[in-house]
Scaffold this active site. Structure first.
Site, mmCIF file in Angstrom:
data_model
loop_
_atom_site.group_PDB
_atom_site.id
_atom_site.type_symbol
_atom_site.label_atom_id
_atom_site.label_comp_id
_atom_site.label_asym_id
_atom_site.label_seq_id
_atom_site.Cartn_x
_atom_site.Cartn_y
_atom_site.Cartn_z
ATOM 1 N N HIS A 53 1.045 -0.974 -0.271
ATOM 2 C CA HIS A 53 -0.409 -0.332 -0.174
ATOM 3 C C HIS A 53 0.304 1.275 -0.334
ATOM 4 C CE1 HIS A 53 -3.782 -1.602 1.329
ATOM 5 N NE2 HIS A 53 -3.633 -2.187 0.768
ATOM 6 N N GLU A 55 1.119 3.832 1.693
ATOM 7 C CA GLU A 55 1.206 4.882 3.291
ATOM 8 C C GLU A 55 2.202 3.510 3.285
ATOM 9 O OE1 GLU A 55 -1.460 3.767 1.779
ATOM 10 O OE2 GLU A 55 -3.956 4.571 3.499
ATOM 11 N N CYS A 83 -6.537 2.339 5.664
ATOM 12 C CA CYS A 83 -7.154 0.960 5.706
ATOM 13 C C CYS A 83 -6.769 0.532 7.061
ATOM 14 C CB CYS A 83 -7.058 -0.112 4.848
ATOM 15 S SG CYS A 83 -4.717 -0.905 4.905
ATOM 16 N N CYS A 86 -2.390 0.248 7.487
ATOM 17 C CA CYS A 86 -1.849 1.529 7.744
ATOM 18 C C CYS A 86 -2.411 2.413 8.433
ATOM 19 C CB CYS A 86 -2.752 1.487 6.111
ATOM 20 S SG CYS A 86 -1.532 1.379 4.331
HETATM 21 ZN ZN LIG Z 1 -3.173 0.584 3.697
#
Ligand SMILES: [Zn+2]
Length: 170
Positions: A53, A55, A83, A86
């Site tokens: 991801h 992040e 999410c 993260c």
């Molecule tokens: Zn995430």
């Protein structure tokens, strides 16, 4: 343009890098003492890795740059609400603040589905600012999904046409 908008613009530029790889366009930057020290964008499909991801990619780079797992004094600017994975990493990193472009009603964990960034029982809470360049961030995502749906529709139509041609030959 305010600093917040300027940094979010750079996060959007990162998201476009994901889009160029046909990834869901999500991007972020991490700012320390008024300067961008790390950038990240979604590479989940490209890397075939759920950990890729935007992040987490940026957190990894920021820690390398600062030589510390602690991101105290840092602010993350991210185009979409983080999410659960993260958000968890952001709490663990002890980052000061997360500035969010648009929220994610179905999966966001900075207030939408739940708010993992500000659980009182944990030893660290992250300040949340939302709605910076919201429209631009949300349009970028909806346009992406619209194009994806159109592409799938077209592929389906092409397949049907090929099938019909094959059947006509038989
Ligand atoms: Zn995430």
């Amino acid at each position: 343009m305010t600093d917040q908008k300027r940094f979010m613009k750079e996060a959007i530029r990162q998201a476009k890098k994901a889009e160029a790889l046909e990834e869901v366009p999500i991007g972020c930057v991490i700012v320390y003492e008024g300067k961008i020290i790390a950038r990240g964008y979604n590479r989940r499909n490209t890397d075939r890795n759920t950990l890729s991801h935007a992040e987490l990619n940026a957190i990894r780079k920021a820690s390398k740059k600062l030589g510390d797992w602690r991101l105290e004094g840092c602010t993350m600017y991210v185009t979409l609400e983080p999410c659960q994975m993260c958000s968890g990493a952001l709490v663990q990193s002890r980052i000061d603040e997360v500035v969010i472009g648009c929220m994610n009603a179905k999966a966001g964990c900075a207030g939408s589905v739940m708010n993992l960034l500000q659980v009182e029982g944990f030893n660290h809470q992250v300040k949340i600012t939302q709605g910076v360049l919201e429209e631009e961030c949300s349009t970028m995502l909806s346009d992406f999904f619209k194009r994806l749906r159109e592409k799938k529709k077209q592929e389906k139509a092409t397949r049907k046409l090929e099938q019909e041609r094959l059947e006509a030959k038989e």
